[in-house]
Motif scaffolding. Sequence first.
Motif, short mmCIF file in Angstrom:
data_model
loop_
_atom_site.label_atom_id
_atom_site.label_comp_id
_atom_site.label_asym_id
_atom_site.label_seq_id
_atom_site.Cartn_x
_atom_site.Cartn_y
_atom_site.Cartn_z
N ALA A 64 8.18 -10.39 -9.80
CA ALA A 64 8.68 -11.14 -10.38
C ALA A 64 7.81 -12.36 -10.60
CB ALA A 64 8.28 -11.95 -8.36
N ALA A 65 6.62 -11.78 -10.79
CA ALA A 65 4.91 -12.50 -12.40
C ALA A 65 6.12 -12.73 -13.36
CB ALA A 65 4.04 -12.02 -12.34
N VAL A 66 7.20 -12.33 -13.50
CA VAL A 66 7.09 -11.52 -14.67
C VAL A 66 8.39 -12.86 -15.13
CG1 VAL A 66 9.52 -10.61 -14.35
CG2 VAL A 66 9.19 -10.31 -16.89
N PHE A 67 8.96 -13.40 -13.80
CA PHE A 67 9.75 -14.63 -14.37
C PHE A 67 8.77 -16.09 -14.27
CE2 PHE A 67 12.58 -12.20 -11.47
CZ PHE A 67 13.56 -12.18 -12.54
N GLY A 116 7.34 -19.96 -18.71
CA GLY A 116 6.52 -21.01 -18.74
C GLY A 116 4.91 -21.19 -18.15
N CYS A 117 5.50 -21.08 -16.72
CA CYS A 117 4.24 -21.46 -15.61
C CYS A 117 3.67 -21.08 -15.28
CB CYS A 117 5.55 -21.48 -14.27
SG CYS A 117 6.83 -22.62 -14.00
N GLY A 118 2.50 -20.89 -14.56
CA GLY A 118 1.34 -20.17 -13.73
C GLY A 118 1.69 -18.82 -13.14
N SER A 119 0.81 -18.95 -12.22
CA SER A 119 0.51 -17.40 -11.42
C SER A 119 1.53 -17.19 -10.18
CB SER A 119 -0.58 -16.90 -10.60
OG SER A 119 -1.19 -16.99 -12.31
N VAL A 120 2.57 -16.17 -10.30
CA VAL A 120 3.61 -16.33 -9.48
C VAL A 120 3.06 -15.90 -7.41
CG1 VAL A 120 3.30 -13.40 -8.90
CG2 VAL A 120 5.50 -14.66 -8.48
#
Length: 678
Positions: A181-184, A189-193
């Motif tokens: 889900a880190a790809v979302f 434009g957010c940081g780490s999941v």
Amino acid sequence: MMKPECLQSGSALRECLTSHVGPPYGVQIMTEYPSHVDVTCSDSVRLLNGSSLCSGRLQVKSNQKWSSVCEADFDLQDAEVVCREFSCGPPSVLQGALYGEVEAPVWSKEFQCEGHESALLDCRSSGSARKSCSPGKAVGLTCSEPVRLVRGASRCAGTLEFNHQGNWKTVSGFGWTLKKAAVFCQHLGCGSVVFVGQRENSLLGDHVNINPDCVHSGPALKDCATLGFSIYHLDLKCSDSVRLLNGSSLCSGRLQVKSNQKWSSVCEADFDLQDAEVVCRVLGCGPPSVLQGALYGEVEAPVWSKEFQCEGHESALLDCRSSGSARKSCSPGKAVGLTCSESHVRLMGGASRCAGTLEVKHLEEWRLVHGSDWTLKEAAVVCEHLGCGSAVYVGEREEFPYRSVWEIKPDCVHFQSGQIECAKSTVVSSILDLTCSDSVRLLNGSSLCSGRLQVKSNQKWSSVCEADFDLQDAEVVCREFSCGPPSVLQGALYGEVEAPVWSKEFQCEGHESALLDCRSSGSARKSCSPGKAVGLTCSALIDFRLEGGASRCAGTLEVKVREWRPLADYGLSFREDGYLICEHLNCGSTLSIEYRHDFSYSSVWKIKHHCIESGSTLRECVRSKISVRSQKIPGTYVLENVFFLDITCSEVLVQPIISVSSSMDVVSEAQQHWLQVF
């Protein structure tokens, strides 16, 4: 039917068609996809040579011809219309020749969109005419992915939605882990999941299904999306303003901070351990374990301009006070490289700290772990992480009422590279029970039942010398590991002795339940000759029995891994290997092996086929399974269809009494043809 991968390989449409017959009349089936495919293409615009369906060199169709568009005739408002026409997100990059040079013919007029139009050719255009376009001036357009998070505390948290043909639809939560889900977070434009969860809705509704494996292999989100139905919503939380890049896990990497929509590197001189504690907590990781410059790459411009002065209790790094000084550059090797420890793991409710129900702490919350699909071989990494011995038992247990738990796929668990990457939130009733040996382990063996013996005392593992260990001691160890009796006891079979060395001789009688329960000599040993480390091999066979038949040689196949359960599997190689079961039970040869459907509520054993194929023993590849699945209505459950193996061996038959009539007619017939005995 038409296979999409056939078309993508370059074959003609006709070559990819196959005839398909539906299910028999009256049979209803549930399918993941609709029976027919609906397709909508853009009428008069297209993007060529892009990295996804939302990027490429712009062309416009008029009078049945495709024309290139010149950069001077196209602006950001025009780009907004094109991106919306493609059901993509807003434009993120507009740059000439980004996806190749202009090609003739060239669109002759300037677009003058207002931004609200539904198609580019609906926009007004200038009266001027253009016949050529300078090199490097072809419109190259990149639209962002059409995703957003709603109903969360910030734009980087909430339920994930995807824009499908102008309509925002919820994304199905099935199959997503933190790592995938880190790809979302990246697209938003957010940081780490930080968190990914699967939340149930009471009603089945339209969802967008995005295949995690498709996205992870490189294509854009839009390329991997299909319309479907689901009751699972994907809830996601990303960090707002910090991220770790190029790390070996989600809890390590080079630190960057976001301010004014730009990501800035952080210099080591402006960051200390208290600051690191805040970052690790924000990311849902354990406390910082390594803080070292350039550990995950060099600093990149721009550079964060002020020194952080966190006290350690803050909930976000940008909530910390900062110095008034400003920094514009950072020396090579001085970019902050941070490694946070992974999620906390523990076993609760067992007889010792090495046995019980598995719990994982993530985001300051302890939760149970979903128990499906774990084998002894896969659970061994948890025992190692806990500082316990070898894995002895892994099982699945039902616990009501349903609760939020972590679902962790065992084949994704590598504590060295970040265990939390495998976790996702879900609501189920089956939880994982695990037992590791407390104070003995076998290292470097070919299975869980073999290796070089080590004993733990005072939190240290010590090697054992061959002179201090005999066959009766080995019987206790093998029983402690739930393995069969010792078959090989040979020094240095699995590597040389390592310091420290166990100092006393074991004097087991053979009935003890643990090696450290045995008496030991008063003598002390400080060293051990090379080649004299205890190498032990226990039998890895599993006990079988047949239950419920007319005798011990007929019935349902059951397997013992600390407890007797039916072996429920379909397509297992027992069609070939199963004929050895009767021989193993001293029941003669196999007469029949039949698969029987069963919907009953029960705990069963299953076999992981790919585990066997990788060369592991049957004992290592057995996994616990409960044939009940939670239904969507609270307080109810639905039974899973399982397949039991019913085996009949030849020894189950009563010895026949054969007699032949003395009638000459019968004998004569037998001599001429054959004798039939019933």
